[in-house]
Design an enzyme around this catalytic site. Sequence first.
Site, short mmCIF file in Angstrom:
data_model
loop_
_atom_site.label_atom_id
_atom_site.label_comp_id
_atom_site.label_asym_id
_atom_site.label_seq_id
_atom_site.Cartn_x
_atom_site.Cartn_y
_atom_site.Cartn_z
N LYS A 25 69.62 -1.19 -37.65
CA LYS A 25 68.21 -0.86 -37.44
C LYS A 25 67.97 0.65 -37.52
O LYS A 25 67.09 1.13 -38.24
CB LYS A 25 67.76 -1.38 -36.08
CG LYS A 25 66.42 -0.82 -35.58
CD LYS A 25 66.11 -1.30 -34.18
CE LYS A 25 64.77 -0.74 -33.69
NZ LYS A 25 64.94 0.47 -32.88
N ASN A 26 68.76 1.42 -36.77
CA ASN A 26 68.50 2.86 -36.70
C ASN A 26 68.76 3.56 -38.02
O ASN A 26 68.10 4.54 -38.36
CB ASN A 26 69.33 3.48 -35.58
CG ASN A 26 68.84 3.04 -34.20
OD1 ASN A 26 67.70 2.64 -34.04
ND2 ASN A 26 69.71 3.10 -33.21
N ARG A 100 58.54 4.01 -33.09
CA ARG A 100 59.23 5.29 -32.93
C ARG A 100 59.72 5.84 -34.27
O ARG A 100 59.73 7.05 -34.49
CB ARG A 100 60.42 5.10 -31.98
CG ARG A 100 61.16 6.39 -31.63
CD ARG A 100 60.34 7.27 -30.72
NE ARG A 100 60.93 8.57 -30.52
CZ ARG A 100 60.37 9.56 -29.85
NH1 ARG A 100 59.18 9.38 -29.30
NH2 ARG A 100 60.95 10.72 -29.71
N ASP A 124 60.29 2.03 -27.34
CA ASP A 124 60.61 1.51 -26.02
C ASP A 124 60.09 2.41 -24.91
O ASP A 124 60.08 3.64 -25.05
CB ASP A 124 62.14 1.39 -25.84
CG ASP A 124 62.69 0.18 -26.58
OD1 ASP A 124 61.95 -0.80 -26.72
OD2 ASP A 124 63.85 0.24 -26.99
N ASP A 322 72.42 2.69 -26.34
CA ASP A 322 71.83 1.38 -26.59
C ASP A 322 72.73 0.23 -26.14
O ASP A 322 72.28 -0.92 -26.08
CB ASP A 322 71.51 1.21 -28.07
CG ASP A 322 70.25 1.97 -28.48
OD1 ASP A 322 69.55 2.48 -27.59
OD2 ASP A 322 69.96 2.05 -29.69
N MET A 344 71.06 9.35 -20.65
CA MET A 344 70.11 9.86 -21.65
C MET A 344 68.68 9.37 -21.46
O MET A 344 67.74 10.01 -21.91
CB MET A 344 70.63 9.51 -23.05
CG MET A 344 71.96 10.22 -23.35
SD MET A 344 72.72 9.79 -24.92
CE MET A 344 71.61 10.56 -26.08
#
Length: 439
Positions: A25-26, A100, A124, A322, A344
């Site tokens: 995804k990222n 995002r 998120d 994550d 984080m």
Amino acid sequence: MSKSASFLVEGNAQLSGSIRPQGAKNEALQVICAVLLTAEKVSISNIPNIRDVVRLIELLQGLGVEVEKVSDNRYSFKAENIDLDYLQTQEFVQKASSIRGSVMIMGPLLARFGKAVLPKPGGDKIGRRRMDTHLNGLQYLNVDYRYVREEHIFLLETEGLKGNFILMEEISVTGTANVLMAASMAQGVTTIYNAACEPYLQQLAKMLNSMGARITGLGSNRLIVEGVDQLYGTGHRCLPDMIEIGSFIGLAAMTKSAITIEQARVDMLGNILPTFERFGIQLEIQGDDIHVPAQDIYEIQNFIDGSVLNVYDSPWPGFPPDLMSILLVVATQARGSVLIHQKMFESRLFFVDKLIDMGAQIILCDPHRATVIGLERKSQLKGIEMTSPDIRAGVSLLIAALSAKGNSLIHQIHQIDRGYERIDERLNALGANIQRIEQ
């Protein structure tokens, strides 16, 4: 994929078989934004068909990018005729603020057209996620910006990007991606120090180099970019999603299931596998596949001096933030105790109240730290009705529900759909019983 949809999950799941992780995804969010850097066709494969990615593609279509869906997970993009006026529309503001990933269109638009508009991006609700790193980094490249408070948008423009030495104020993946894409077409040489070096960033840099960029230092925190005048079309394939791979490892452990994760690109997983092994989870590497054998008891290791294990997230090659939610759920049924330190993001541990309601023994020390006392399978979690607060917590709760006694109802599963492609269908193929209820 309705926002009001829910999962009805049958507990005591016993899964078996093989599963292939979706595309990352990222990475997909980064490389899709990069198509704006050229007027030529760019083909990208292994794109996950998930909400956040689909929304970003729709955003680019609104900008005038020609998009062809070649197959389920392969697209071609041609950003030849970009409509910059679309940046001023309410439709653009609404779509860009909902995801995002939209933040990464700034660098490419500035590189090619000298201007960009960005609403405060969504994503998120896991704590403050500032724009300073992106904007300050771009400012070093001769970008001026202002924030229009009434409209909640950033207006950016440049008379010409110029290379510079940039010391990133934090190790931001999306911030590094934005600056890297802008610097690839800046005049002169740019050095990006304290850069993120995640595999996804390495993949973006490889794609840019195949388009004609000149980037060295891949995989390190010091990237050197020699600006070029033009970039060209290319083909690219996304890595498998490391977060999904970690999720499947956690699922196998919690449900005492034997699962093989196929084509996992083990060479790109960094500290992920050793961290799960410190939780006592057996992993068998078979070529590029990971086999997780069925395991009744797994025991969390202590530190060498005998003290309780402390696991924390950190920038790559540290353990990914994550996956911290997944580790926390796995710890609930382990033998032993662990301190989970989510450094984080300050709101990512707030889902533990649902696990406590299910019977887990967790002490939430503060917004960043939780101590988990493993139940060692002596007391099974019980199914409850709950709501998914974000992508990763949602999948963690799904894993807990599959391992629990009785049925669970998970609301707001659009959060899970944002990051996991057809997760219910794919897990049902392994023997789970997850029903999607549209409401």
